[in-house]
Design a protein around this motif. Sequence first.
Motif, PDB file in Angstrom:
ATOM      1  N   GLY A  87       0.792  -1.221   0.000  1.00 13.89           N
ATOM      2  CA  GLY A  87       0.000   0.000   0.000  1.00 13.89           C
ATOM      3  C   GLY A  87       0.828   1.275   0.000  1.00 13.89           C
ATOM      4  O   GLY A  87       0.264   2.378  -0.025  1.00 13.89           O
ATOM      5  N   GLN A  88       2.156   1.141   0.010  1.00 13.67           N
ATOM      6  CA  GLN A  88       3.040   2.294  -0.030  1.00 13.67           C
ATOM      7  C   GLN A  88       3.376   2.646  -1.481  1.00 13.67           C
ATOM      8  O   GLN A  88       3.223   1.825  -2.391  1.00 13.67           O
ATOM      9  CB  GLN A  88       4.330   2.011   0.748  1.00 13.67           C
ATOM     10  CG  GLN A  88       4.103   1.678   2.218  1.00 13.67           C
ATOM     11  CD  GLN A  88       3.458   2.827   2.975  1.00 13.67           C
ATOM     12  OE1 GLN A  88       3.893   3.963   2.897  1.00 13.67           O
ATOM     13  NE2 GLN A  88       2.396   2.509   3.714  1.00 13.67           N
ATOM     14  N   VAL A  89       3.842   3.878  -1.690  1.00 18.64           N
ATOM     15  CA  VAL A  89       4.205   4.301  -3.040  1.00 18.64           C
ATOM     16  C   VAL A  89       5.340   3.431  -3.567  1.00 18.64           C
ATOM     17  O   VAL A  89       6.365   3.242  -2.899  1.00 18.64           O
ATOM     18  CB  VAL A  89       4.635   5.787  -3.053  1.00 18.64           C
ATOM     19  CG1 VAL A  89       5.120   6.187  -4.450  1.00 18.64           C
ATOM     20  CG2 VAL A  89       3.471   6.681  -2.630  1.00 18.64           C
ATOM     21  N   ASP A  90       5.158   2.903  -4.764  1.00 25.63           N
ATOM     22  CA  ASP A  90       6.189   2.095  -5.418  1.00 25.63           C
ATOM     23  C   ASP A  90       7.104   3.048  -6.189  1.00 25.63           C
ATOM     24  O   ASP A  90       6.815   3.415  -7.335  1.00 25.63           O
ATOM     25  CB  ASP A  90       5.528   1.089  -6.362  1.00 25.63           C
ATOM     26  CG  ASP A  90       6.545   0.165  -7.029  1.00 25.63           C
ATOM     27  OD1 ASP A  90       7.764   0.344  -6.799  1.00 25.63           O
ATOM     28  OD2 ASP A  90       6.126  -0.723  -7.786  1.00 25.63           O
ATOM     29  N   HIS A  91       8.195   3.456  -5.560  1.00 28.89           N
ATOM     30  CA  HIS A  91       9.080   4.445  -6.163  1.00 28.89           C
ATOM     31  C   HIS A  91       9.665   3.976  -7.490  1.00 28.89           C
ATOM     32  O   HIS A  91       9.904   4.783  -8.397  1.00 28.89           O
ATOM     33  CB  HIS A  91      10.206   4.800  -5.188  1.00 28.89           C
ATOM     34  CG  HIS A  91       9.724   5.534  -3.983  1.00 28.89           C
ATOM     35  ND1 HIS A  91      10.423   5.604  -2.804  1.00 28.89           N
ATOM     36  CD2 HIS A  91       8.572   6.237  -3.766  1.00 28.89           C
ATOM     37  CE1 HIS A  91       9.758   6.319  -1.921  1.00 28.89           C
ATOM     38  NE2 HIS A  91       8.622   6.719  -2.481  1.00 28.89           N
ATOM     39  N   ALA A  92       9.894   2.674  -7.615  1.00 28.35           N
ATOM     40  CA  ALA A  92      10.468   2.143  -8.851  1.00 28.35           C
ATOM     41  C   ALA A  92       9.496   2.271 -10.025  1.00 28.35           C
ATOM     42  O   ALA A  92       9.917   2.260 -11.184  1.00 28.35           O
ATOM     43  CB  ALA A  92      10.864   0.687  -8.659  1.00 28.35           C
ATOM     44  N   ALA A  93       8.209   2.385  -9.738  1.00 24.82           N
ATOM     45  CA  ALA A  93       7.201   2.471 -10.798  1.00 24.82           C
ATOM     46  C   ALA A  93       6.880   3.910 -11.183  1.00 24.82           C
ATOM     47  O   ALA A  93       6.105   4.138 -12.118  1.00 24.82           O
ATOM     48  CB  ALA A  93       5.918   1.760 -10.357  1.00 24.82           C
ATOM     49  N   LEU A  94       7.459   4.882 -10.486  1.00 27.27           N
ATOM     50  CA  LEU A  94       7.226   6.287 -10.833  1.00 27.27           C
ATOM     51  C   LEU A  94       7.897   6.596 -12.166  1.00 27.27           C
ATOM     52  O   LEU A  94       9.015   6.151 -12.421  1.00 27.27           O
ATOM     53  CB  LEU A  94       7.783   7.206  -9.736  1.00 27.27           C
ATOM     54  CG  LEU A  94       7.010   7.192  -8.412  1.00 27.27           C
ATOM     55  CD1 LEU A  94       7.818   7.897  -7.321  1.00 27.27           C
ATOM     56  CD2 LEU A  94       5.645   7.865  -8.565  1.00 27.27           C
ATOM     57  N   PRO A  95       7.234   7.346 -13.038  1.00 25.09           N
ATOM     58  CA  PRO A  95       7.796   7.610 -14.372  1.00 25.09           C
ATOM     59  C   PRO A  95       9.040   8.486 -14.310  1.00 25.09           C
ATOM     60  O   PRO A  95       9.181   9.337 -13.431  1.00 25.09           O
ATOM     61  CB  PRO A  95       6.645   8.321 -15.100  1.00 25.09           C
ATOM     62  CG  PRO A  95       5.817   8.923 -14.012  1.00 25.09           C
ATOM     63  CD  PRO A  95       5.912   7.976 -12.861  1.00 25.09           C
ATOM     64  N   ASP A  96       9.943   8.261 -15.257  1.00 28.74           N
ATOM     65  CA  ASP A  96      11.148   9.074 -15.405  1.00 28.74           C
ATOM     66  C   ASP A  96      10.775  10.327 -16.191  1.00 28.74           C
ATOM     67  O   ASP A  96      10.335  10.229 -17.339  1.00 28.74           O
ATOM     68  CB  ASP A  96      12.219   8.278 -16.155  1.00 28.74           C
ATOM     69  CG  ASP A  96      13.531   9.032 -16.284  1.00 28.74           C
ATOM     70  OD1 ASP A  96      13.511  10.283 -16.339  1.00 28.74           O
ATOM     71  OD2 ASP A  96      14.581   8.381 -16.331  1.00 28.74           O
ATOM     72  N   PRO A  97      10.919  11.521 -15.615  1.00 29.66           N
ATOM     73  CA  PRO A  97      10.488  12.742 -16.308  1.00 29.66           C
ATOM     74  C   PRO A  97      11.215  12.988 -17.622  1.00 29.66           C
ATOM     75  O   PRO A  97      10.623  13.491 -18.580  1.00 29.66           O
ATOM     76  CB  PRO A  97      10.790  13.855 -15.283  1.00 29.66           C
ATOM     77  CG  PRO A  97      11.801  13.266 -14.359  1.00 29.66           C
ATOM     78  CD  PRO A  97      11.477  11.805 -14.289  1.00 29.66           C
ATOM     79  N   GLN A  98      12.490  12.626 -17.702  1.00 26.79           N
ATOM     80  CA  GLN A  98      13.226  12.835 -18.949  1.00 26.79           C
ATOM     81  C   GLN A  98      12.736  11.897 -20.043  1.00 26.79           C
ATOM     82  O   GLN A  98      12.618  12.291 -21.207  1.00 26.79           O
ATOM     83  CB  GLN A  98      14.723  12.625 -18.717  1.00 26.79           C
ATOM     84  CG  GLN A  98      15.381  13.783 -17.985  1.00 26.79           C
ATOM     85  CD  GLN A  98      16.880  13.599 -17.905  1.00 26.79           C
ATOM     86  OE1 GLN A  98      17.400  12.992 -16.990  1.00 26.79           O
ATOM     87  NE2 GLN A  98      17.571  14.123 -18.882  1.00 26.79           N
ATOM     88  N   ALA A  99      12.437  10.649 -19.678  1.00 27.72           N
ATOM     89  CA  ALA A  99      11.930   9.697 -20.661  1.00 27.72           C
ATOM     90  C   ALA A  99      10.572  10.146 -21.192  1.00 27.72           C
ATOM     91  O   ALA A  99      10.290  10.049 -22.385  1.00 27.72           O
ATOM     92  CB  ALA A  99      11.826   8.308 -20.042  1.00 27.72           C
ATOM     93  N   VAL A 100       9.727  10.659 -20.305  1.00 28.60           N
ATOM     94  CA  VAL A 100       8.412  11.146 -20.716  1.00 28.60           C
ATOM     95  C   VAL A 100       8.553  12.340 -21.649  1.00 28.60           C
ATOM     96  O   VAL A 100       7.870  12.438 -22.672  1.00 28.60           O
ATOM     97  CB  VAL A 100       7.564  11.532 -19.485  1.00 28.60           C
ATOM     98  CG1 VAL A 100       6.283  12.237 -19.915  1.00 28.60           C
ATOM     99  CG2 VAL A 100       7.235  10.292 -18.666  1.00 28.60           C
ATOM    100  N   ALA A 101       9.469  13.260 -21.310  1.00 29.19           N
ATOM    101  CA  ALA A 101       9.684  14.447 -22.148  1.00 29.19           C
ATOM    102  C   ALA A 101      10.205  14.060 -23.520  1.00 29.19           C
ATOM    103  O   ALA A 101       9.775  14.601 -24.536  1.00 29.19           O
ATOM    104  CB  ALA A 101      10.663  15.393 -21.461  1.00 29.19           C
TER     105      ALA A 101
END
Length: 209
Positions: A87-101
Amino acid sequence: MGGSESMRTDRRAVMLEEIEVCLAGHPRVQDASVVEQGDRLVAYAVPTAGAALDDEQLRDFLKGRLPAYKMPRYFMVLDCMPLGPDGQVDHAALPDPQAVATATQASSAGGAGQPSERARYLADLWAELLHCPVLASDNFFDLGGHSMLAVQMANRVHRDTGVRIQLMTLATQSLAQIAATLPVVESGSATGPGLRSRLLGKFKGMLQG
């Protein structure tokens, strides 16, 4: 030695939590998470139901509440936080901002005249001078630029494109806004005197045609 490393890790964790608490204080933020990716801080926020929220609003909100060294390098607005089995935030699954850009720029790239091409030229130049990755929403001075580098950058742009950037705009405008004032830069073109020659040649051809 191990004790010192553990203390540093604990201090970083406390700092990240402080930034998260501050970010969660935004009236339109429902949930927030801040992580370290390499040498950069990345802030993620989920807006409250029906609220409009963007990275510039988050950056402006934190500017008056955090010292510069605690300011996240990137901000991303998410529909929801990825959660792990606990139930905690899965930090590894957070998107990479540079990859998204990068993906966004690639999907919007088209023929000559696309704003992304001019922004790519300016981003490459800023990255060269500032020694850090650059996004279209970034501000020159927020990335660590100063007056000497600003003059150097403006001179390079003038040499390459014939356009002289007003230094005052660097304090208030993003890379994308500044790039929109530049002439078209061909995709993949390198900066330098040759670029200006190619641009001027292209403009002359347009006039003669």
